[in-house]
Write a protein that holds these residues in place. Structure first.
Motif, mmCIF file in Angstrom:
data_model
loop_
_atom_site.group_PDB
_atom_site.id
_atom_site.type_symbol
_atom_site.label_atom_id
_atom_site.label_comp_id
_atom_site.label_asym_id
_atom_site.label_seq_id
_atom_site.Cartn_x
_atom_site.Cartn_y
_atom_site.Cartn_z
ATOM 1 N N VAL A 154 22.465 31.234 -88.037
ATOM 2 C CA VAL A 154 21.458 32.063 -88.694
ATOM 3 C C VAL A 154 21.947 33.463 -89.045
ATOM 4 C CG1 VAL A 154 19.214 33.181 -88.366
ATOM 5 C CG2 VAL A 154 19.480 30.762 -87.815
ATOM 6 N N PRO A 155 22.574 34.225 -88.119
ATOM 7 C CA PRO A 155 22.982 35.585 -88.513
ATOM 8 C C PRO A 155 23.990 35.595 -89.652
ATOM 9 C CG PRO A 155 23.151 35.269 -86.131
ATOM 10 C CD PRO A 155 22.943 33.925 -86.737
ATOM 11 N N HIS A 156 24.847 34.586 -89.693
ATOM 12 C CA HIS A 156 25.883 34.539 -90.721
ATOM 13 C C HIS A 156 25.299 34.092 -92.056
ATOM 14 C CE1 HIS A 156 27.291 33.475 -86.650
ATOM 15 N NE2 HIS A 156 28.072 34.507 -86.874
ATOM 16 N N ASP A 157 24.502 33.033 -92.031
ATOM 17 C CA ASP A 157 23.927 32.511 -93.264
ATOM 18 C C ASP A 157 22.972 33.515 -93.898
ATOM 19 O OD1 ASP A 157 23.563 30.533 -95.199
ATOM 20 O OD2 ASP A 157 21.886 29.616 -94.129
ATOM 21 N N LEU A 158 22.032 34.048 -93.111
ATOM 22 C CA LEU A 158 21.093 35.018 -93.667
ATOM 23 C C LEU A 158 21.736 36.379 -93.880
ATOM 24 C CD1 LEU A 158 17.780 34.215 -91.758
ATOM 25 C CD2 LEU A 158 18.615 33.321 -93.939
ATOM 26 N N GLY A 159 22.757 36.711 -93.063
ATOM 27 C CA GLY A 159 23.466 37.970 -93.265
ATOM 28 C C GLY A 159 24.216 38.006 -94.578
ATOM 29 N N VAL A 160 24.842 36.896 -94.957
ATOM 30 C CA VAL A 160 25.530 36.847 -96.248
ATOM 31 C C VAL A 160 24.523 36.876 -97.388
ATOM 32 C CG1 VAL A 160 27.022 35.458 -97.732
ATOM 33 C CG2 VAL A 160 27.579 35.719 -95.315
ATOM 34 N N ARG A 332 32.609 46.793 -107.012
ATOM 35 C CA ARG A 332 31.896 47.514 -105.968
ATOM 36 C C ARG A 332 32.061 46.797 -104.639
ATOM 37 N NH1 ARG A 332 27.868 46.538 -109.630
ATOM 38 N NH2 ARG A 332 26.647 45.410 -108.058
ATOM 39 N N SER A 333 31.776 47.514 -103.558
ATOM 40 C CA SER A 333 31.768 46.884 -102.243
ATOM 41 C C SER A 333 30.575 47.407 -101.443
ATOM 42 C CB SER A 333 33.068 47.160 -101.489
ATOM 43 O OG SER A 333 33.190 48.530 -101.177
ATOM 44 N N ILE A 334 30.174 46.621 -100.454
ATOM 45 C CA ILE A 334 29.059 47.003 -99.598
ATOM 46 C C ILE A 334 29.344 46.522 -98.189
ATOM 47 C CG2 ILE A 334 27.705 44.908 -100.023
ATOM 48 C CD1 ILE A 334 25.200 46.709 -100.049
ATOM 49 N N HIS A 335 28.916 47.301 -97.214
ATOM 50 C CA HIS A 335 29.090 46.962 -95.799
ATOM 51 C C HIS A 335 27.706 46.809 -95.185
ATOM 52 C CE1 HIS A 335 30.638 48.417 -91.571
ATOM 53 N NE2 HIS A 335 30.162 47.182 -91.540
ATOM 54 N N THR A 336 27.400 45.611 -94.695
ATOM 55 C CA THR A 336 26.124 45.354 -94.043
ATOM 56 C C THR A 336 26.374 44.857 -92.623
ATOM 57 O OG1 THR A 336 25.962 43.052 -94.735
ATOM 58 C CG2 THR A 336 25.129 44.717 -96.265
ATOM 59 N N ARG A 337 25.293 44.785 -91.848
ATOM 60 C CA ARG A 337 25.452 44.332 -90.458
ATOM 61 C C ARG A 337 24.172 43.651 -89.979
ATOM 62 N NH1 ARG A 337 26.917 49.133 -87.270
ATOM 63 N NH2 ARG A 337 29.032 48.691 -88.032
ATOM 64 N N VAL A 338 24.366 42.568 -89.241
ATOM 65 C CA VAL A 338 23.283 41.932 -88.492
ATOM 66 C C VAL A 338 23.613 42.108 -87.017
ATOM 67 C CG1 VAL A 338 22.027 39.785 -88.029
ATOM 68 C CG2 VAL A 338 22.910 40.243 -90.331
ATOM 69 N N SER A 339 22.646 42.541 -86.211
ATOM 70 C CA SER A 339 22.928 42.801 -84.802
ATOM 71 C C SER A 339 21.708 42.489 -83.952
ATOM 72 C CB SER A 339 23.363 44.258 -84.591
ATOM 73 O OG SER A 339 22.365 45.152 -85.045
ATOM 74 N N GLY A 340 21.985 42.234 -82.666
ATOM 75 C CA GLY A 340 20.898 41.927 -81.749
ATOM 76 C C GLY A 340 21.393 41.841 -80.326
ATOM 77 N N GLY A 341 20.582 41.262 -79.475
ATOM 78 C CA GLY A 341 20.895 41.143 -78.060
ATOM 79 C C GLY A 341 21.687 39.889 -77.745
ATOM 80 N N ASP A 342 21.385 39.272 -76.615
ATOM 81 C CA ASP A 342 22.120 38.117 -76.124
ATOM 82 C C ASP A 342 22.239 37.035 -77.195
ATOM 83 O OD1 ASP A 342 23.227 36.168 -74.347
ATOM 84 O OD2 ASP A 342 21.221 35.343 -74.082
ATOM 85 N N PRO A 343 23.460 36.761 -77.699
ATOM 86 C CA PRO A 343 23.587 35.878 -78.855
ATOM 87 C C PRO A 343 23.355 34.413 -78.543
ATOM 88 C CG PRO A 343 25.758 36.573 -78.118
ATOM 89 C CD PRO A 343 24.754 37.349 -77.313
ATOM 90 N N GLY A 344 23.857 33.962 -77.387
ATOM 91 C CA GLY A 344 23.848 32.532 -77.131
ATOM 92 C C GLY A 344 22.514 31.987 -76.681
ATOM 93 N N TYR A 345 21.663 32.831 -76.076
ATOM 94 C CA TYR A 345 20.471 32.290 -75.437
ATOM 95 C C TYR A 345 19.213 33.063 -75.790
ATOM 96 C CZ TYR A 345 24.314 29.931 -73.857
ATOM 97 O OH TYR A 345 25.472 29.229 -73.935
ATOM 98 N N PHE A 392 18.884 43.823 -89.627
ATOM 99 C CA PHE A 392 19.654 43.629 -90.860
ATOM 100 C C PHE A 392 19.707 44.991 -91.528
ATOM 101 C CE2 PHE A 392 18.210 39.474 -89.825
ATOM 102 C CZ PHE A 392 18.959 38.529 -90.505
ATOM 103 N N GLU A 393 20.929 45.501 -91.778
ATOM 104 C CA GLU A 393 21.016 46.855 -92.317
ATOM 105 C C GLU A 393 22.232 47.023 -93.223
ATOM 106 O OE1 GLU A 393 21.992 49.823 -89.302
ATOM 107 O OE2 GLU A 393 22.803 48.225 -88.032
ATOM 108 N N VAL A 394 22.120 47.963 -94.158
ATOM 109 C CA VAL A 394 23.265 48.401 -94.954
ATOM 110 C C VAL A 394 23.937 49.540 -94.205
ATOM 111 C CG1 VAL A 394 24.015 49.420 -97.132
ATOM 112 C CG2 VAL A 394 22.171 47.707 -97.109
#
Length: 396
Positions: A154-160, A332-345, A392-394
Motif C-alpha cells: 500500500v505505501p508504495h503503490d499509493l505513494g507512487v 522536472r523532479s519532485i520528492h515525496t514521502r509516505v511515513s508512519g509507525g510500526d510497518p509490519g503490524y 503523504f507529503e511533498v
C-alpha cells in the motif's frame, strides 16, 4: 456507496475477517473494534470456534456491543463453507498465510460470488497464479480481488500514485522508491517470505504465464526496473535493490492508469546511511535466499520463529517506516514521502482494515478482476490512511 456485485445491498455483512485468531489478524480485528464506523455489519470467521470466541471476548473489552459479534465457520479444506461465507459478505478480508498454501480456495469463492477480497500477501507467485486462475471469473462477477493490502504494497503503490499526480508530467516518467524502516517481523510473515523465496523457478514461470495473458496497451508502457546499488546524492543514502512484490504492483498500476504517463519506469530500493550497513544487508539477504533453497536449513530457520507470534506492544510503539519517492518527468523532479509507525503490524492492520472498509463503503472506480489498490481505491484509500495518521507529503 459502490455496488459492484449487483447483490451486495442484500448481503448480511459489510465485511468478514478471516484469520483474527492470528497475530496480524487480531490486530486488524482490534482496529475495526476501535475505529470501524457506527453501524458497520461485520463478523469473524475461522475453523476453531473456541479461539474465535476468545477473540470476540477481547474485542468486547474494547466495545461491549461486540459481545454479540457473529462468528462464522470457514475452513480452506471445506469449499462449501467458503462459498457460503462469500455469499454473505460484501468484502472478505483474510490474514491466513502462507497464501500459496492456504489462499486460493477463498479467492476462488469470492471471485465466483462477486465478493470483494483483500489480503496481506507479499508472495508474487501466489498473486500471479490467482490472476491466471480467477481474474476472468472475478471480472464477470464484479468482484475486486485486491492483494497486498498491507505494508506490501500500500505505501508504495499509493505513494507512487501520489507522486505522479503531484508531478503532472505529460511525457515519460521515472520514479524511484526508497524504503527505510525500524521494526520486527512476526512468525507468519517470516514463514510466508521463506516459502516465497524458496520457489524462484515457480515464481518466474507464473509471472511469464501472466505476462502472456495480460492485455497490453500499444500506446503506453509501464515497467519495474531493477536498479543497481549506488549512493543517492539527493537523499544521502546508499541504495540496494529490494526484491519484493512492490515493484510489480506499482508497474501494474502504471499500466492501468493514465496519470503515470505514456512511458513509466519504477525502481525500488532499501536505503541505508552507510556503506557498511548496505554491504551487511546485501550479505544477509543473500545468505537467507541461499538457505531457503536447502530444505533442512529452511526448516531450521522456520523453527526459530513460530507462526502466530509477533512483537509486543512496546516494541511496536518504537517501530517506524518511511518511503521516499523521487519522481522525474518533463525536465522536472519532485520528492515525496509516505511515513508512519510500526510497518509490519500496527500500520499493516490499519492499511488492511481501511482497504476493506474502503471497498465496502466508498464510491470507488468501476473496476473488477485482480486489481491493485491504486486501481480499485486510489484517492479514497489515500484519504482514509491520512485520516488514520499515515502521512503523504511533498518534501521538495
Amino acid at each position: 456507496m459502490a455496488d459492484t456485485s449487483g447483490t451486495s445491498g442484500t448481503r448480511a455483512y459489510d465485511l468478514v475477517l478471516v484469520g483474527a485468531t492470528g497475530f496480524t489478524g487480531g490486530l486488524t480485528a482490534e482496529y475495526l473494534a476501535r475505529s470501524g464506523p457506527s453501524g458497520l455489519r461485520w463478523a469473524l470467521a475461522g475453523r476453531n470456534p473456541a479461539k474465535l470466541e476468545a477473540v470476540r471476548a477481547r474485542l468486547a473489552r474494547i466495545d461491549p456491543a461486540l459481545a454479540d459479534l457473529d462468528l462464522l465457520p470457514a475452513d480452506v479444506g471445506d469449499p462449501a463453507s467458503l462459498a457460503d461465507l462469500a455469499r454473505q459478505a460484501r468484502v472478505v478480508v483474510t490474514t491466513v498465510g502462507p497464501y500459496r498454501q492456504y489462499g486460493e480456495p477463498l479467492v476462488a469463492a469470492c471471485a465466483e460470488a462477486g465478493t470483494d477480497y483483500v489480503d496481506l500477501t507479499g508472495e508474487p507467485e501466489f498473486v500471479d497464479r490467482m490472476y491466471l486462475a480467477h481474474h476472468r471469473t472475478a471480472e464477470a462477477s464484479g468482484a475486486r480481488i485486491v492483494h497486498a493490502c498491507g505494508f506490501d504494497s500500500v505505501p508504495h503503490d499509493l505513494g507512487v500514485l501520489y507522486t505522479v499526480e503531484q508531478l503532472k508530467a505529460a511525457g515519460p516518467v521515472t520514479v524511484r522508491g526508497v524504503v527505510r524502516a525500524g521494526g520486527t517481523a512476526s512468525g507468519g510473515t517470516f514463514h510466508s517470505a521463506m516459502d516465497a523465496i524458496s520457489r524462484p523457478k515457480q515464481a518466474r514461470d507464473a509471472l511469464a504465464a501472466r505476462r502472456r495473458l495480460e492485455p497490453r496497451d500499444p500506446e503506453r508502457s509501464s515497467r519495474a526496473v531493477a536498479g543497481k546499488p549506488h549512493r543517492d546524492k539527493l537523499l544521502g543514502y546508499w541504495l540496494l535493490p529490494l526484491p519484493t512484490i512492490d515493484p510489480q504492483v506499482v508497474a501494474r498500476s502504471g499500466a492501468a492508469l493514465e496519470a503515470y504517463g505514456p512511458r513509466f519506469r519504477y525502481s525500488h530500493y532499501v536505503g541505508t546511511k552507510t556503506l557498511r550497513y548496505a554491504a551487511g544487508g546485501a550479505a544477509g539477504l543473500a545468505a537467507l535466499v541461499a538457505g531457503a533453497q536447502v530444505k533442512p536449513v529452511r526448516n531450521l530457520l522456520l523453527g526459530r520463529m513460530k507462526q502466530g507470534e509477533g512483537p509486543d506492544e512496546a516494541r511496536r510503539e518504537k517501530s517506524w517506516f518511511t518511503v521516499d519517492f523521487i519522481g522525474e518527468g518533463d525536465g522536472r523532479s519532485i520528492h515525496t514521502r509516505v511515513s508512519g509507525g510500526d510497518p509490519g503490524y500496527g500500520e499493516t492492520a490499519v492499511m488492511l482494515a481501511e482497504s476493506a472498509l474502503c471497498l465496502a463503503l466508498d464510491d470507488n472506480p468501476s473496476v473488477s478482476g485482480c486489481v491493485t489498490t491504486a486501481q480499485a481505491m486510489g484517492h479514497n484509500l489515500t484519504g482514509r490512511l491520512q485520516a488514520a495518521g499515515i502521512t503523504f507529503e511533498v518534501v521538495a
